[in-house]
Design a protein around this motif. Structure first.
Motif, mmCIF file in Angstrom:
data_model
loop_
_atom_site.group_PDB
_atom_site.id
_atom_site.type_symbol
_atom_site.label_atom_id
_atom_site.label_comp_id
_atom_site.label_asym_id
_atom_site.label_seq_id
_atom_site.Cartn_x
_atom_site.Cartn_y
_atom_site.Cartn_z
ATOM 1 N N GLY A 8 -9.103 7.877 -5.060
ATOM 2 C CA GLY A 8 -8.225 6.890 -4.450
ATOM 3 C C GLY A 8 -7.910 5.678 -5.304
ATOM 4 O O GLY A 8 -7.291 4.724 -4.815
ATOM 5 N N ALA A 9 -8.321 5.682 -6.584
ATOM 6 C CA ALA A 9 -7.906 4.623 -7.503
ATOM 7 C C ALA A 9 -6.923 5.144 -8.540
ATOM 8 O O ALA A 9 -6.488 4.386 -9.407
ATOM 9 C CB ALA A 9 -9.114 4.000 -8.197
ATOM 10 N N GLY A 10 -6.591 6.421 -8.474
ATOM 11 C CA GLY A 10 -5.590 6.979 -9.362
ATOM 12 C C GLY A 10 -4.189 6.700 -8.855
ATOM 13 O O GLY A 10 -3.992 6.005 -7.851
ATOM 14 N N PHE A 11 -3.211 7.267 -9.516
ATOM 15 C CA PHE A 11 -1.811 7.001 -9.181
ATOM 16 C C PHE A 11 -1.470 7.417 -7.747
ATOM 17 O O PHE A 11 -1.134 6.572 -6.900
ATOM 18 C CB PHE A 11 -0.919 7.724 -10.189
ATOM 19 N N ILE A 12 -1.578 8.695 -7.429
ATOM 20 C CA ILE A 12 -1.195 9.144 -6.087
ATOM 21 C C ILE A 12 -2.218 8.678 -5.061
ATOM 22 O O ILE A 12 -1.862 8.211 -3.978
ATOM 23 C CB ILE A 12 -1.025 10.673 -6.047
ATOM 24 N N GLY A 13 -3.504 8.764 -5.406
ATOM 25 C CA GLY A 13 -4.535 8.366 -4.457
ATOM 26 C C GLY A 13 -4.448 6.919 -4.036
ATOM 27 O O GLY A 13 -4.587 6.590 -2.848
ATOM 28 N N SER A 14 -4.209 6.011 -4.991
ATOM 29 C CA SER A 14 -4.118 4.593 -4.632
ATOM 30 C C SER A 14 -2.873 4.326 -3.796
ATOM 31 O O SER A 14 -2.914 3.524 -2.847
ATOM 32 C CB SER A 14 -4.140 3.708 -5.879
ATOM 33 N N ASN A 15 -1.766 4.988 -4.128
ATOM 34 C CA ASN A 15 -0.582 4.838 -3.286
ATOM 35 C C ASN A 15 -0.849 5.340 -1.872
ATOM 36 O O ASN A 15 -0.382 4.746 -0.895
ATOM 37 C CB ASN A 15 0.606 5.584 -3.900
ATOM 38 N N PHE A 16 -1.613 6.425 -1.761
ATOM 39 C CA PHE A 16 -1.938 6.950 -0.434
ATOM 40 C C PHE A 16 -2.789 5.961 0.357
ATOM 41 O O PHE A 16 -2.538 5.712 1.543
ATOM 42 C CB PHE A 16 -2.662 8.288 -0.550
ATOM 43 N N VAL A 17 -3.819 5.402 -0.292
ATOM 44 C CA VAL A 17 -4.687 4.441 0.402
ATOM 45 C C VAL A 17 -3.885 3.227 0.858
ATOM 46 O O VAL A 17 -4.007 2.772 2.011
ATOM 47 C CB VAL A 17 -5.856 4.022 -0.518
ATOM 48 N N LEU A 18 -3.050 2.677 -0.024
ATOM 49 C CA LEU A 18 -2.231 1.523 0.344
ATOM 50 C C LEU A 18 -1.275 1.864 1.484
ATOM 51 O O LEU A 18 -1.116 1.090 2.439
ATOM 52 C CB LEU A 18 -1.438 1.039 -0.877
ATOM 53 N N ASP A 19 -0.657 3.035 1.397
ATOM 54 C CA ASP A 19 0.284 3.462 2.424
ATOM 55 C C ASP A 19 -0.429 3.719 3.746
ATOM 56 O O ASP A 19 0.063 3.351 4.817
ATOM 57 C CB ASP A 19 1.011 4.728 1.953
ATOM 58 N N TRP A 20 -1.598 4.337 3.687
ATOM 59 C CA TRP A 20 -2.377 4.615 4.900
ATOM 60 C C TRP A 20 -2.699 3.326 5.644
ATOM 61 O O TRP A 20 -2.539 3.249 6.870
ATOM 62 C CB TRP A 20 -3.662 5.339 4.521
ATOM 63 N N LEU A 21 -3.142 2.315 4.901
ATOM 64 C CA LEU A 21 -3.551 1.066 5.544
ATOM 65 C C LEU A 21 -2.361 0.199 5.932
ATOM 66 O O LEU A 21 -2.518 -0.741 6.717
ATOM 67 C CB LEU A 21 -4.524 0.311 4.645
ATOM 68 N N ARG A 22 -1.175 0.505 5.419
ATOM 69 C CA ARG A 22 0.045 -0.115 5.963
ATOM 70 C C ARG A 22 0.424 0.514 7.300
ATOM 71 O O ARG A 22 1.034 -0.135 8.148
ATOM 72 C CB ARG A 22 1.208 0.037 4.980
ATOM 73 N N GLN A 23 0.072 1.784 7.471
ATOM 74 C CA GLN A 23 0.482 2.537 8.659
ATOM 75 C C GLN A 23 -0.568 2.522 9.765
ATOM 76 O O GLN A 23 -0.257 2.812 10.919
ATOM 77 C CB GLN A 23 0.741 4.006 8.284
ATOM 78 N N SER A 24 -1.841 2.225 9.413
ATOM 79 C CA SER A 24 -2.943 2.444 10.345
ATOM 80 C C SER A 24 -4.065 1.460 10.062
ATOM 81 O O SER A 24 -4.224 0.989 8.928
ATOM 82 C CB SER A 24 -3.465 3.882 10.179
ATOM 83 N N ASP A 25 -4.855 1.181 11.084
ATOM 84 C CA ASP A 25 -6.052 0.375 10.902
ATOM 85 C C ASP A 25 -7.295 1.244 10.732
ATOM 86 O O ASP A 25 -8.409 0.725 10.669
ATOM 87 C CB ASP A 25 -6.249 -0.573 12.093
#
Length: 354
Positions: A8-25
């Motif tokens: 989750g600190a790589g390119f796709i993984g970090s974007n996923f984590v950031l996007d997930w926490l924009r969408q959900s708590d």
């Protein structure tokens, strides 16, 4: 409820984590070994956010994975962690076998033990989501239809072979042990936080520095380009509603030749950051092709649209403009990645705890 994200600190993984926490708590436990492409600066906006727990560690470390599963009791594992650069796999395939094959095996065994000890709704709801690539399918001829989920696997590089092996492991753990898995195979991603050794960010940063824009062979290799946040939304859709044991292809419906990508980036930069020395296309330089370079990839993403209602939100025109703008707006991030300064920060931050 919590999810465990690997890589989750790589390119796709970090974007996923950031996007997930924009969408959900819903909290995220983020496990990443912080190898060369893992950059915690991608996650700087989450500093102090209680929903995000970062753990520096290796997916091959079974004891650590077991501890995280027991401690955090995630309802899902979303597995991004992988060595992913074809050129690096050609010069050093061993790391790809270790992370992509042995690491996936370790995660599957840890997940199987954890899931086996659950009961009731927790057991029924658990998911292991494996994130893979279209490169496992091999190469397409110009007139071939795009890759469907039923295409045979024909990997042509050490990288794609290691990902194909991991896909087969995930499938077999479902069919043999009943582990509740889903797999997604994506096309070429692009967007923010992309490590600047891959085509699009390399062209952007080299152009801005007045350096040659290296294009392999004749530049006619074709890829299907997927904006990274569209990939994230596709993963969320499959995690929420995908059928167990099934594979879903996630693509951008954007086939482009590499040379056309380079010229598009040059034209955008001509308008957004003009170079007094002249058009950026003057920097294009053709170089010797890499060994075994696949000619064309393309994804047939009709299954995920038909079953889960997902389609990409970005066209290539909108996505590439956002990407170029991001690199123009974040020169400090680029400079720290190129200089390796982010590695110094990792060393200072994590050596004592490692």
């Amino acid at each position: 409820m919590t999810i465990l994200v690997t890589g989750g600190a790589g390119f796709i993984g970090s974007n996923f984590v950031l996007d997930w926490l924009r969408q959900s708590d819903e909290p995220v436990v983020n496990l990443d070994a912080l190898t060369y492409a893992g950059n915690p600066e991608n996650l700087a906006s989450l500093d102090g956010d209680a929903r995000h727990t970062f753990v520096k560690g290796d997916i091959c470390d079974r004891a650590l994975v077991d501890q995280l599963l027991i401690t955090h009791q995630p309802r899902a594992i979303v597995h991004f962690a992988a060595e992913s650069h074809v050129d690096r796999s050609i010069s050093g395939p061993g790391a790809f076998m270790r992370t992509n094959v042995d690491g996936t095996f370790t995660l599957l065994e840890a997940a199987r033990a954890y899931w086996g000890a659950l009961d009731g709704e927790a057991k029924a709801g658990f998911r292991f989501h494996h994130v893979s690539t279209d490169e496992v399918y091999g190469s397409l001829k110009p007139t071939d239809p795009p890759f469907a989920e039923t295409n045979p696997y024909e990997p042509n590089s050490p990288y794609s072979a290691s990902k194909a092996a991991s896909d087969h492991l995930v499938r077999s753990w479902h069919h043999t042990y009943g582990l509740p898995v889903v797999t997604t195979n994506c096309s070429n991603n692009y967007g923010p936080y992309h490590f600047p050794e891959k085509l699009i960010p390399l062209m952007i940063v080299n152009a801005l520095a007045g350096k040659p824009l290296p294009v392999y062979g004749d530049g006619q290799q074709i890829r299907d380009w997927l904006y990274v946040t569209d990939h994230c939304s596709g993963i969320r859709a499959v995690l929420a509603g995908g059928k167990l044991g099934e594979t879903y292809n996630i693509g951008g419906w954007n086939e482009q030749a590499n040379i056309d990508i380079v010229k598009i980036v040059c034209k955008l930069l001509d308008g957004m950051r003009p170079d007094p020395a002249g058009p950026y296309e003057r920097l294009i330089t053709y170089v010797k092709d890499r060994p075994g370079h696949d000619r064309r990839y393309a994804i047939d993403a009709r299954k995920i649209e038909r079953e889960l209602g997902w389609r990409p939100a970005e066209t290539f025109e909108t996505g590439i403009r956002k990407t170029v703008q991001w690199y123009l707006d974040n020169p400090e991030w680029v400079a720290r990645v190129q200089s390796g300064a982010y590695r110094d920060w990792i060393s200072q931050q994590y050596t004592a705890a490692a």
